[in-house]
Scaffold this motif. Structure first.
Motif, short mmCIF file in Angstrom:
data_model
loop_
_atom_site.label_atom_id
_atom_site.label_comp_id
_atom_site.label_asym_id
_atom_site.label_seq_id
_atom_site.Cartn_x
_atom_site.Cartn_y
_atom_site.Cartn_z
N LEU A 116 -1.58 -6.72 -2.45
CA LEU A 116 -2.39 -6.58 -3.87
C LEU A 116 -2.03 -7.83 -4.30
N VAL A 117 -0.91 -9.08 -4.34
CA VAL A 117 -0.73 -9.56 -4.65
C VAL A 117 -1.52 -11.17 -4.24
N VAL A 118 -1.78 -10.99 -2.69
CA VAL A 118 -2.43 -12.10 -2.71
C VAL A 118 -4.12 -12.07 -3.14
N GLN A 119 -4.04 -10.28 -3.52
CA GLN A 119 -5.34 -10.42 -3.67
C GLN A 119 -5.81 -10.69 -4.75
N GLY A 120 -4.59 -10.73 -5.80
CA GLY A 120 -4.68 -10.96 -6.80
C GLY A 120 -4.90 -12.01 -7.39
N ARG A 121 -4.08 -13.04 -6.45
CA ARG A 121 -4.30 -14.75 -6.14
C ARG A 121 -5.72 -15.22 -5.95
#
Length: 183
Positions: free
Chosen positions: A55-60
């Motif tokens: 999710l963090v990677v997708q958010g970035r």
């Protein structure tokens, strides 16, 4: 009696041994269940950590795409503004003048209103530029009509190359070139 006591002792020892074995077996089974639960909890927390990391990677990635979209939108907005300014400049260049001068002779001209509305000339911006004003002001020129004016050049003072007129309702003076004057 000694044999009975030994036998009872042996039976009690056997019961204790069996009880210890059963206790050890149950403790071992409980320890395995606890280890299995801990392993499952660890796996679940690892899955959650991976999901959060994803999710963090997708958010970035989404933030980077949004930043790129904003940058692109700004570039398009600036380009559209430049295009609109260019269109306005082109339109202004092709828009006919509302007031034009047509020469009848070296000293006589007509100031023609080429617009579709009446124009009231209230004053000359620089009346001292003339030996004598070319026409009386204030004057209203109806659409497609004209007024006659005189262009006097005397005592070394030439008639100006443009008329700078104060027009009723206009925010700035209107410049009318006096070019193409006959010789």
């Amino acid at each position: 009696m000694g044999d009975i006591a030994s036998l009872i002792s042996a039976v009690i020892a056997a019961i204790c041994a069996v009880g210890s074995l059963v206790g050890w077996f149950l403790a071992r089974k409980e320890a395995n269940k606890a280890a299995e639960r801990a392993s499952k909890a660890l796996e679940a927390s690892e899955r959650k950590a991976k999901a959060l990391e994803s999710l963090v990677v997708q958010g970035r990635d989404a933030a980077e795409r949004a930043e790129l979209a904003v940058s692109t939108a700004q570039e398009h907005s600036e380009s559209a503004l430049r295009s609109a300014e260019a269109v306005e400049a082109i339109a202004a260049a092709f828009k006919p003048a509302k007031l034009t001068i047509e020469w009848n002779s070296r000293n006589l001209f007509v100031l023609r209103n080429t617009s579709g509305a009446p124009i009231t000339v209230t004053a000359f911006s620089d009346p001292d530029a003339f030996v004598r004003l070319p026409f009386d002001v204030p004057v209203t020129i109806l659409p497609n009509e004209s007024i006659q004016g005189r262009a006097l050049s005397v005592h070394g003072r030439d008639f100006p190359s443009e008329l700078v007129l104060i027009i009723d309702g206009a925010s700035s003076p209107v410049v009318v070139p006096t070019t193409d004057r006959p010789i």
